[in-house]
Design an enzyme around this catalytic site. Structure first.
Site: not given
Ligand code: APR
Length: 314
Positions: A11, A13-14, A83, A119, A152, A179
């Site tokens: 939650a 993350g981006g 990615r 997702i 998509d 996807h």
């Molecule tokens: N448990 C919970 N959260 C986690 C874990 C975990 N084991 N590992 C990583 N995270 C969290 C990170 O701390 C971060 O806040 O997941 C979040 C991911 O956020 P971003 O790095 O900003 O990535 P985001 O652009 O949100 O993409 C996440 O979604 O579409 C897909 O390809 C994308 O697989 C990627 C994912």
């Protein structure tokens, strides 16, 4: 009637943050449970000041994961690494596969009846992983495990509306298959309202829809992949599901799920959603020759590979 408890795993993350914001705006969510390995107390405190009904609680780290998931009706999983330029979705495989496996194992322990919306990419492989994990734990119900391929459809609607000068709010393009890249098959022949395309237009639109993720990766130049549009699509899917779970009769979304419409064991098609998740597969409809040849020649071979990679991981 009790409202729904929805968890977002990843939650902070981006994708996770804007998606949580969109869910916080909806009256269909009564409790928002936000989990990440870092940063959730801040995100939860921030969102909790918004003047909508739902409560917001942040959970951080392994030791709070089960408490987060307890009593959840829907779990959305955008946790993982995004990615970067030059990476395909499959390069993400090893890291994200383990993250999804661990999080879904926790779902099996703490909310075995929840709807699970994946997702985290590569979705073509992470959905089979989630399904295998649940199967092993003895709580797999294929009606309740979804790969969120909604982006998509969102992109196809927008690109077709732009190309043809249509009002996007009236345009629906079913998108089937997987996807990622060539596994994404927009059924442009089934666009509503009905539109006709030249072969050049079909090629250009199909290619743009298949590679739209890369368009964003390149534009972000190292800062990650699609987050805001994915958050929109993720929230759209979760809110549709909640609406269907509350008894609304005509909720349809395309989603990547366990399927028997082709020889790929997981496949996205439009589905009618209901109280128990997947209710009726609306299938492929009638495909054009262009779509048939892409399905057999490109989609299925690549998709089957991705699926096996996921199933073999667990
Ligand atoms: N448990 C919970 N959260 C986690 C874990 C975990 N084991 N590992 C990583 N995270 C969290 C990170 O701390 C971060 O806040 O997941 C979040 C991911 O956020 P971003 O790095 O900003 O990535 P985001 O652009 O949100 O993409 C996440 O979604 O579409 C897909 O390809 C994308 O697989 C990627 C994912």
């Amino acid at each position: 009637q009790r409202g729904h408890r929805v968890a977002v795993l990843g939650a902070a993350g981006g994708i996770g943050q804007p998606m949580s914001l969109l869910l916080k705006q909806s009256s269909s969510v009564s409790q928002l449970a936000l989990y990440d390995i870092v940063g959730t107390p801040g995100v939860a405190a921030d969102l909790s000041h918004i003047e909508t009904q739902s409560t917001v609680q942040g959970y951080q780290g392994d030791e709070e994961l089960d408490e987060c998931l307890k009593d959840c009706d829907v779990v959305a999983i955008p946790a993982g690494v995004p990615r970067k330029p030059g990476m395909t979705r499959d390069d993400l495989f090893n890291t994200n596969a383990s993250i999804v496996r661990n999080l879904v194992q926790a779902c099996a322990r703490s909310c075995p009846e929840a709807m699970i919306c994946i997702i985290t990419n590569p979705v073509n492989s992470t959905v089979p992983i989630a399904s295998e994990v649940l199967e092993k734990a003895g709580c797999y119900d294929p009606r309740r495990v979804f790969g969120v391929s909604t982006l998509d459809v969102v992109r196809a609607n927008k690109f077709v509306a732009d190309a043809k000068g249509l009002d996007v709010s009236t345009v629906t393009v079913p998108v089937v298959g997987g996807h990622s890249g060539v596994t994404i098959l927009p059924l442009l022949s089934q666009t509503t309202p009905s539109v006709s395309f030249t072969t050049e237009e079909l090629d250009a639109l199909t290619d743009r829809i298949q590679n739209a993720g890369t368009e964003v990766v390149n534009a972000k130049a190292g800062a990650g992949s699609a987050t805001l549009s994915m958050a929109y699509a993720g929230a759209r899917f979760v809110l549709s599901l909640l609406k269907a779970m509350s008894g609304s009769p005509d909720v349809v979304e395309c989603t990547f799920v366990k399927s028997d419409v082709t020889d790929a064991p997981y496949f996205a098609t439009p589905w009618r959603l209901g109280k128990n998740g997947l209710e009726q597969n609306l299938g492929l409809g009638s495909l054009s020759d262009y779509e048939k040849s892409k399905l057999e020649g490109e989609v299925l071979p690549a998709l089957n590979k991705d699926i096996h990679k996921g199933s073999d991981f667990v």
